[in-house]
Enzyme design. Structure first.
Site, PDB file in Angstrom:
ATOM      1  CG  ASP A 146      -0.321  -0.418   2.655  1.00  0.00           C
ATOM      2  OD1 ASP A 146       0.771  -0.464   2.498  1.00  0.00           O
ATOM      3  OD2 ASP A 146      -0.899  -0.401   3.492  1.00  0.00           O
ATOM      4  CB  ILE A 147       2.028   3.618   1.905  1.00  0.00           C
ATOM      5  CG1 ILE A 147       2.843   4.730   2.103  1.00  0.00           C
ATOM      6  CG2 ILE A 147       1.861   2.722   3.247  1.00  0.00           C
ATOM      7  CD1 ILE A 147       1.620   5.868   2.894  1.00  0.00           C
ATOM      8  CB  VAL A 148       7.460   2.825   0.013  1.00  0.00           C
ATOM      9  CG1 VAL A 148       8.871   3.029   0.623  1.00  0.00           C
ATOM     10  CG2 VAL A 148       7.147   1.713  -0.591  1.00  0.00           C
ATOM     11  CG  ASP A 149       6.564   5.628   6.872  1.00  0.00           C
ATOM     12  OD1 ASP A 149       6.647   6.609   6.379  1.00  0.00           O
ATOM     13  OD2 ASP A 149       6.581   5.094   8.050  1.00  0.00           O
TER      14      ASP A 149
ATOM     15  N   GLY B 137      10.607   2.253   4.307  1.00  0.00           N
ATOM     16  CA  GLY B 137      11.174   1.542   3.200  1.00  0.00           C
ATOM     17  C   GLY B 137      11.740   0.150   3.688  1.00  0.00           C
TER      18      GLY B 137
ATOM     19  CB  THR C  98       7.663  -3.325   4.873  1.00  0.00           C
ATOM     20  OG1 THR C  98       7.627  -2.723   6.112  1.00  0.00           O
ATOM     21  CG2 THR C  98       6.836  -4.454   4.776  1.00  0.00           C
TER      22      THR C  98
ATOM     23  CE  LYS D  14       3.178   8.420   5.039  1.00  0.00           C
ATOM     24  NZ  LYS D  14       3.100   8.118   6.562  1.00  0.00           N
TER      25      LYS D  14
ATOM     26  CG  ASP E  72      -4.464  -0.261   9.274  1.00  0.00           C
ATOM     27  OD1 ASP E  72      -3.585  -0.296   8.258  1.00  0.00           O
ATOM     28  OD2 ASP E  72      -4.442  -0.599  10.531  1.00  0.00           O
TER      29      ASP E  72
HETATM   30  P1  IMP Z   1       7.781   1.148   6.117  1.00  0.00           P
HETATM   31  O1  IMP Z   1       8.379  -0.358   6.440  1.00  0.00           O
HETATM   32  O2  IMP Z   1       8.161   1.984   7.242  1.00  0.00           O
HETATM   33  O3  IMP Z   1       8.149   1.502   4.727  1.00  0.00           O
HETATM   34  O4  IMP Z   1       6.166   0.863   6.315  1.00  0.00           O
HETATM   35  C1  IMP Z   1       5.275   0.373   5.531  1.00  0.00           C
HETATM   36  C2  IMP Z   1       4.158   0.059   6.192  1.00  0.00           C
HETATM   37  O5  IMP Z   1       3.684   0.878   7.302  1.00  0.00           O
HETATM   38  C3  IMP Z   1       3.086   0.186   5.111  1.00  0.00           C
HETATM   39  O6  IMP Z   1       2.795  -1.292   4.506  1.00  0.00           O
HETATM   40  C4  IMP Z   1       1.740   0.292   5.900  1.00  0.00           C
HETATM   41  O7  IMP Z   1       1.266  -0.765   6.425  1.00  0.00           O
HETATM   42  C5  IMP Z   1       2.413   1.127   7.208  1.00  0.00           C
HETATM   43  N1  IMP Z   1       2.178   2.560   6.954  1.00  0.00           N
HETATM   44  C6  IMP Z   1       3.238   3.657   6.793  1.00  0.00           C
HETATM   45  N2  IMP Z   1       2.687   4.886   6.457  1.00  0.00           N
HETATM   46  C7  IMP Z   1       1.242   4.486   6.779  1.00  0.00           C
HETATM   47  C8  IMP Z   1       0.282   5.646   6.696  1.00  0.00           C
HETATM   48  O8  IMP Z   1       0.544   7.016   6.455  1.00  0.00           O
HETATM   49  N3  IMP Z   1      -0.761   5.104   7.013  1.00  0.00           N
HETATM   50  C9  IMP Z   1      -1.167   3.676   6.965  1.00  0.00           C
HETATM   51  N4  IMP Z   1      -0.208   2.881   7.156  1.00  0.00           N
HETATM   52  C10 IMP Z   1       1.053   3.174   6.770  1.00  0.00           C
HETATM   53 MG    MG Z   2       1.408  -2.712   5.314  1.00  0.00          MG
END
Ligand code: IMP
Ligand code: MG
Length: 184
Positions: free
Chosen positions: A103-106, A108, A110, A134, A162
């Site tokens: 759904d989203i890369v925050d 990164g 994951t 993001k 969510d």
């Molecule tokens: P990462 O490992 O920090 O890139 O996080 C990715 C995961 O964090 C996504 O698959 C989402 O499940 C969750 N996530 C990150 N930002 C958001 C957001 O703004 N809204 C909802 N879920 C988020």
């Molecule tokens: Mg997720």
């Protein structure tokens, strides 16, 4: 009627129409890029990618299959910095053209971690597709091959995303007012 079904929603960032248009564009691009593929697998990360992947797959006009992995990485809105595999994919991906979908890369973390794990399982190819990114939050460098939208550093819900399991059913992407959320 209240404007939004959740009181913690601040405003709509990306409309239903904008999402629909972009998903169709991504589907067309993927259809073109994989037209010679005989083993195309869309591999979604549960649960955030469910709405996106089910719309996207109907915009890809090629034979394909779908599988899922379930990963825990977050409690509430804060990155825990590590992930856990709760349930693995069923397909033996060796020889498959895999598109990993989230759904989203925050930060990164994951995608970075899952990508490494999948690479060891020797797919024929592996690309990354995310609805949202993001860029200001990245802590690791990852190429996103198919991206829906870049967004600012705000917590968002809707279209599968969510906050503590709430907000997934919204047909648009909305920014959360975290202060109001914490007040309940
Ligand atoms: P990462 O490992 O920090 O890139 O996080 C990715 C995961 O964090 C996504 O698959 C989402 O499940 C969750 N996530 C990150 N930002 C958001 C957001 O703004 N809204 C909802 N879920 C988020
Ligand atoms: Mg997720």
């Amino acid at each position: 009627m209240a404007p939004f079904p959740y009181t913690f929603i601040d405003r709509v960032l990306i409309t239903q129409k904008q999402i629909e248009t972009r998903v169709a564009e991504l589907g067309a691009k993927i259809s073109q890029d994989y037209q010679d593929s005989t083993h195309l697998l869309l591999l979604g990360l549960l649960r955030g990618s469910v709405v996106f992947i089910t719309d996207l797959m109907r915009q890809i006009h090629l034979p394909l299959t779908m599988d899922f992995m379930s990963i825990s990485s977050y409690a509430g809105s804060q990155s825990s910095g590590f992930i856990r595999i709760d349930s693995d994919h069923k397909t033996n991906i060796s020889g498959w053209d895999v598109i990993l979908i989230d759904d989203i890369v925050d930060t990164g973390f994951t995608i970075y971690t899952v990508r490494k794990l999948l690479t060891d399982r020797q797919p024929h190819s592996l690309r990354i597709c995310a609805l949202l990114d993001k860029p200001d939050r990245h802590r690791v460098d990852i190429p996103i091959d198919y991206l829906g939208f870049s967004i600012p550093d705000e917590f968002v819900v809707g279209y599968g995303l969510d906050i503590d399991e709430k907000g997934r059913n919204l047909p648009y992407i909305a920014a959360v007012n975290l202060e109001r959320y914490r007040q309940g």
